[in-house]
Enzyme design. Structure first.
Site, PDB file in Angstrom:
ATOM      1  N   THR A  33       0.837  -1.198   0.000  1.00 17.31           N
ATOM      2  CA  THR A  33       0.000   0.000   0.000  1.00 17.31           C
ATOM      3  C   THR A  33       0.871   1.246   0.000  1.00 17.31           C
ATOM      4  OG1 THR A  33      -1.742  -1.148   1.221  1.00 17.31           O
ATOM      5  CG2 THR A  33      -1.777   1.264   1.268  1.00 17.31           C
TER       6      THR A  33
ATOM      7  N   CYS B 178      25.059   5.911   6.855  1.00 21.37           N
ATOM      8  CA  CYS B 178      24.697   4.503   6.952  1.00 21.37           C
ATOM      9  C   CYS B 178      25.816   3.694   7.581  1.00 21.37           C
ATOM     10  CB  CYS B 178      24.372   3.946   5.566  1.00 21.37           C
ATOM     11  SG  CYS B 178      23.048   4.845   4.747  1.00 21.37           S
TER      12      CYS B 178
END
Length: 378
Positions: free
Chosen positions: A238, A328
């Site tokens: 979704t 990261c």
């Protein structure tokens, strides 16, 4: 304590206008975009309007934009599809790409036995387009080139038009991780022939957890995970409606004020360079980050003339946020894989800090940062 945020290459603060759009969407667009009733249709219409508007900044069609959870997913979607569905058996890249590319390429090599060719990097962190051309001319199968437009640690600018031309001349696909460039540089994809590119909203004052992949018409892409036919069957799940609309607003603000914002940020970067040189005569700048013509105006990678393994912690204690490399990797003690690739041994021993800027920074903040650095100078 007053705080100074100079880690905008890791993420940028979400602008108030973007937050307002997201909040309003949570009230008005709570319907599932896959539902056929009016609430679902309203949410779907909002997504498609955002897709069309985002596509317009790059002069492409809305059907070529696929919404994702961010740059990492978009890179994975593209690279894995290139090998699994498009017949790519050779990937040409460099060892200073983002790990979203490098780790995915490693996975594909192990899982599908593809050939991976790493371009050589010079002392400034640049590739050779001549070497790229020579390599592609010798590839017998189907090749994909994956090179980032703006390096996230040193800010080097890839000659993206030249690379695109080389790929086209050699019938190679071209993927560029453009996460650090989108929202900061203009790109007309009718003039620069990319097959794939990726973006992440939180790099240009949008929300985290949303981005997109550009997939050139004619390149068949299938979903990485299954369970629905969202995003025209390309990305099951979704849609993150509120964040997509927030990303659309962030992009609108970025591109409508790009020239003014660039002038402001360049001024901050130039001032910082001049002050660093004035206070620390032996200071150096990694990669091309000192050069405004060959690096992004948002990133400055500074090699300080001393060693302080606690520098980032010390800056943080003074209220200044910066990075030692890619965000990261911020919890890693391995150091920057980018700097390790091209710095000499004695250069690696020095303390390097990545400072990255946005339109929310000020000259006053730079002066404060200089004064704090002077406290650590030994």
């Amino acid at each position: 304590m007053n705080t100074i945020y100079l880690d905008n290459a890791a993420t940028t603060p979400v602008l108030p206008e973007v937050i307002e759009v997201i909040n309003r969407s949570m009230f008005e667009n709570f319907g599932n975009p896959s539902s056929t009733h009016q609430f679902g249709r309203s949410a779907k219409a909002s997504i498609e309007k955002a897709r069309k508007n985002i596509a317009s900044y790059f002069n492409v069609t809305s059907s070529e934009i696929v919404f994702t959870s961010g740059g990492t997913e978009a890179d994975n979607l593209i690279l894995q599809n290139a090998v699994i569905n498009l017949g790519v058996d050779t990937i040409v890249t460099s060892k200073i790409e983002h790990h979203a590319v490098l780790h995915t390429v490693d996975f594909l090599r192990e899982a599908y036995n593809i050939e991976v060719v790493y371009l050589n990097i010079d002392a400034k962190g640049n590739i050779s387009t001549k070497e790229l051309s020579n390599i592609l001319s010798e590839v017998r199968g189907k090749a994909l080139v994956s090179l980032m437009w703006v390096n996230n640690e040193i800010g080097n600018l890839l000659p993206i038009q030249e690379v695109a031309n080389i790929c086209k001349q050699n019938n190679a696909l071209f993927h560029s991780d453009t996460v650090q460039a989108i929202g900061h540089f203009n790109l007309d994809l009718q003039e620069v022939s990319l097959d794939f590119m990726t973006a992440s909203a939180h790099k240009f004052h949008g929300p985290k957890g949303v981005g997109f992949a550009y997939v050139k018409k004619g390149c068949v892409v299938k979903p990485l995970f299954h369970g629905g036919d969202q995003e025209r069957g390309v990305r099951s799940s979704t849609e993150n409606v509120h964040s997509i609309l927030g990303m659309e607003k962030a992009m609108e603000l970025s591109y409508s004020n790009m020239n003014e914002d660039r002038e402001l940020i360049e001024g901050i970067k130039v001032h910082f360079i001049e002050r660093l040189k004035g206070e620390f005569t032996e200071v150096k700048f990694n990669g091309e980050s000192e050069n405004l013509n060959t690096s992004s105006y948002t990133i400055l990678n500074v090699r300080l003339p001393w060693v302080n393994e606690m520098m980032l912690f010390s800056l943080d204690m003074k209220g200044i946020a910066a990075s030692g490399g890619s965000a990261c990797q911020s919890g890693s003690n391995k150091g920057s894989h980018v700097l390790n690739e091209f710095l000499l041994a004695e250069e690696k021993e020095k303390t390097s800090v990545r400072f990255s800027f946005s339109k929310l920074n000020t000259i006053k903040e730079i002066e404060t940062t200089i004064n704090v650095l002077k406290e650590f100078y030994v």
